[in-house]
Structures are given as C-alpha cells and as structure tokens.
Design a protein around this motif. Structure first.
Motif, PDB file in Angstrom:
ATOM      1  N   LEU A  55      -0.923 -11.743  53.231  1.00 33.91           N
ATOM      2  CA  LEU A  55      -1.245 -12.478  54.450  1.00 33.91           C
ATOM      3  C   LEU A  55      -0.601 -13.858  54.475  1.00 33.91           C
ATOM      4  CD1 LEU A  55      -5.043 -11.660  54.885  1.00 33.91           C
ATOM      5  CD2 LEU A  55      -3.061 -10.452  55.781  1.00 33.91           C
ATOM      6  N   HIS A  59       2.805 -14.381  57.995  1.00 37.23           N
ATOM      7  CA  HIS A  59       1.540 -14.070  58.651  1.00 37.23           C
ATOM      8  C   HIS A  59       0.574 -15.254  58.635  1.00 37.23           C
ATOM      9  CE1 HIS A  59       2.567  -9.963  59.333  1.00 37.23           C
ATOM     10  NE2 HIS A  59       2.686  -9.697  58.061  1.00 37.23           N
ATOM     11  N   ILE A 216     -10.456  -6.455  62.003  1.00 37.84           N
ATOM     12  CA  ILE A 216      -9.949  -5.713  60.850  1.00 37.84           C
ATOM     13  C   ILE A 216     -10.244  -4.234  61.066  1.00 37.84           C
ATOM     14  CG2 ILE A 216      -9.879  -5.529  58.345  1.00 37.84           C
ATOM     15  CD1 ILE A 216     -11.085  -8.250  58.101  1.00 37.84           C
ATOM     16  N   ILE A 242      -5.830  -7.414  61.367  1.00 38.15           N
ATOM     17  CA  ILE A 242      -5.393  -6.894  60.071  1.00 38.15           C
ATOM     18  C   ILE A 242      -5.683  -5.401  60.060  1.00 38.15           C
ATOM     19  CG2 ILE A 242      -5.656  -6.992  57.564  1.00 38.15           C
ATOM     20  CD1 ILE A 242      -6.656  -9.844  57.838  1.00 38.15           C
TER      21      ILE A 242
END
Length: 328
Positions: A55, A59, A216, A242
């Motif tokens: 991440l 990102h 997520i 995500i």
C-alpha cells in the motif's frame, strides 16, 4: 424481527448445527474469529505504511486517512503557520486571518465479505471462505482499535447482511457473528441455486460509502462483468478501495493426472487433467479472473492483495503490509 427474510438480510439467522468441533479448515467459528483480535494489533490500515507494504509508494496518496473539518476563522497570531492564512478574507478585511481545522474523528470502513458457494473450495489448507472470514475479522478488529468506525456487507448466494459503520465493540461483534453464520451455512449438498453476482453487494457498498470511506473487499471475484468494473471504478473515485483476491493454489498450478467427477446435484461432468486441452481450459478460467482484477489495479489505482487459501492468513497479510511476521 419476525420476517425470516429480514432476519436473513440483517444476518440474524441462527447458525446451523455442525457438531461440537467442526474442522477449522472447512468452517470457522465465532470463537475463533473473536480470538483473532489480539493478533490484529500487528496490522495497519492507515495511510502511513511501512516501506515494504504493497500500500506504500504509488498507492500512498490514495489512502486519504482522516480528513479535516473547517472549524473557524480567527486573527493571525505570531507563530501560526502562514499556510493557514486565508488570503481572500485577509485581502477583504485588511487584517490577516487564518483558517482553523480540526481532524475528523475517524474514517469509516466498510468490509465486503464473500461467503458464496464459489468460496467453499480448498485444495491444500483452508477453504477460501475461511481465509476470507479470517482476513475480514483481522481487518475489522484492527480498524476499530485504530479508532475508526467499522461496518460491513456479508453475502452468500441467498443472503446479504448489511451493517452500517459504527465505532462500538458490540457492532463489530455483530459483524463477526454474521460472518461466522454465513460461513457455516455453506454446504456441498445444498440444492443448486442462482449465483449472487458480486454487483449486488458492490452496489450496496456504493449506496452506503458515498465518500471518504475505506472499502475492503474479500472475495474470489467470481461472477464479474463490465458492471462490476464500473462499480469498482465508481467506489474508487470517492473512497479508498482495497481488493483482497482470495485464491487457491490449484488455480496457479493444476496437478497432472488428476481425474475426478464433479456435480452440482443435478448434472455431473468428468474432468481429466491428463488432457492438454482440459488443463489449458481450466488454467485459462482460473487465471483469467485474477488477471482482470489485477488490471483494475493498474487502471483505477486500486491495490489488489492476493491471499492464498493454501497458507495461514495472518502471516500473508503481515507480509503484504510490510510488517514483521508473528507466529499464529
């Protein structure tokens, strides 16, 4: 609630009887999922990530974290950051003014947990459904401990349970309970039923998470199409998204000389991987789905974190997030 459909939608149906000790690789339990809370402390879902985290890097800017709320305008005082000066008000009044902000209390998180029949498969360690349930529980507990609100959408082929984000241990326990219930409802001998497309829970997520949420998804991304792509793009435009892609080792390497009969309860078919054509067709089917999801990562700047059901869940997530692994 007296309406059975409403109870199913709210995740309030009772868990089926599985005996005293179901195999934890096939079915998870509420006790096991709750026990993951102490192990979730090693994870981090905030914008600042370890250098080794998937991440981090490109990102990092996508993880908005907690935002700022405008509080007031006040006179400039010596020592104030000049970047907070409101130049328009200053020019209009002739007196320097600064804008005062307060940090938002939290960043709501919405967890989409796939417990459809396509997830009820495993060739080495866990069922994909178990891996998804464990990963979601770890994320829920960690995000709550960070001080953020947590909600979720738990879905099977017949039910969807929605939980609005809340900052309360009781709310997370209800979410974890719904995950456990949906997991234990999976059966190889259930009558064939229409597959719930991923679009329905994604559309529900778009309705709940309109802006600045952390969304997520824990899924094998079965039954995706152009609308799925549009929904992911829509969510990513105003939220942090995500995608945890749950896979099984057999999707990467098909065993040679495997001959088996599969059935949906009505029809059956024989699969023989000694045939090159069969191996090629199966490999294309299993790898193509993940390739499409990885393509979303490039096009929409959405992190895709692959999780294998063939390995323990926590060490994989720790590795993906760049944290030191601990013993499960």
């Amino acid at each position: 609630m007296r309406d059975p459909a409403a109870r199913r939608r709210a995740g309030l149906t009772s868990q089926p009887e599985l005996g005293d000790a179901p195999d934890p690789r096939i079915y998870t339990s509420l006790h096991h999922l709750r026990g993951l809370r102490s192990k979730a402390t090693s994870l981090r879902f905030l914008p600042r990530q370890p250098a080794r985290s998937v991440l981090s890097g490109r990102h990092a800017s996508r993880l908005r974290g907690r935002g700022l709320n405008f509080e007031e305008l006040r006179d400039y005082l010596p020592g104030d950051d000049v970047r907070t000066i409101d130049w328009k008000v200053t020019a209009r009044t002739g007196t320097p003014y600064v804008r005062v902000y307060t940090e938002e209390r939290d960043r709501p998180a919405l967890l989409l947990v796939d417990q459809r029949m396509s997830m009820f498969f495993g060739s080495r360690l866990n069922m994909k459904s178990v891996t998804a349930a464990e990963a979601a529980a770890l994320a829920a507990f960690r995000i709550l401990d960070q001080g953020d609100r947590v909600g979720g959408i738990v879905f099977g082929d017949q039910t969807i349970a929605e939980f609005r984000p809340q900052r309360a241990g009781r709310a997370v326990n209800r979410l974890i309970s719904a995950i456990s219930t949906a997991n234990q409802m999976l059966r190889a001998d259930v009558p064939p039923a229409p597959v719930l497309p991923l679009n329905e829970p994604l559309a529900a997520a778009a309705r709940i998470a309109k802006k600045d949420h952390l969304v997520i998804v824990f899924s094998d991304f079965d039954e995706i199409d152009d609308q799925t792509e549009a929904l992911v793009r829509r969510l990513a435009m105003t939220n942090d998204v995500i995608l945890f892609a749950i896979t099984d080792p057999i999707s990467r390497v098909l065993p040679e000389g495997l001959k088996l009969v599969v059935s949906d309860g009505d029809l059956q078919a024989e699969i023989d991987t000694r045939s090159g054509n069969v191996r090629s067709a199966l490999a294309d089917m299993t790898s193509g789905r993940l390739a499409q999801v990885l393509d979303w990562s490039k096009r929409f700047d959405v992190p895709v974190l692959p999780l294998s059901a063939g390995e323990p869940t926590l060490p994989q997530i720790q590795h993906l997030l760049g944290h030191k692994r601990s013993v499960q």
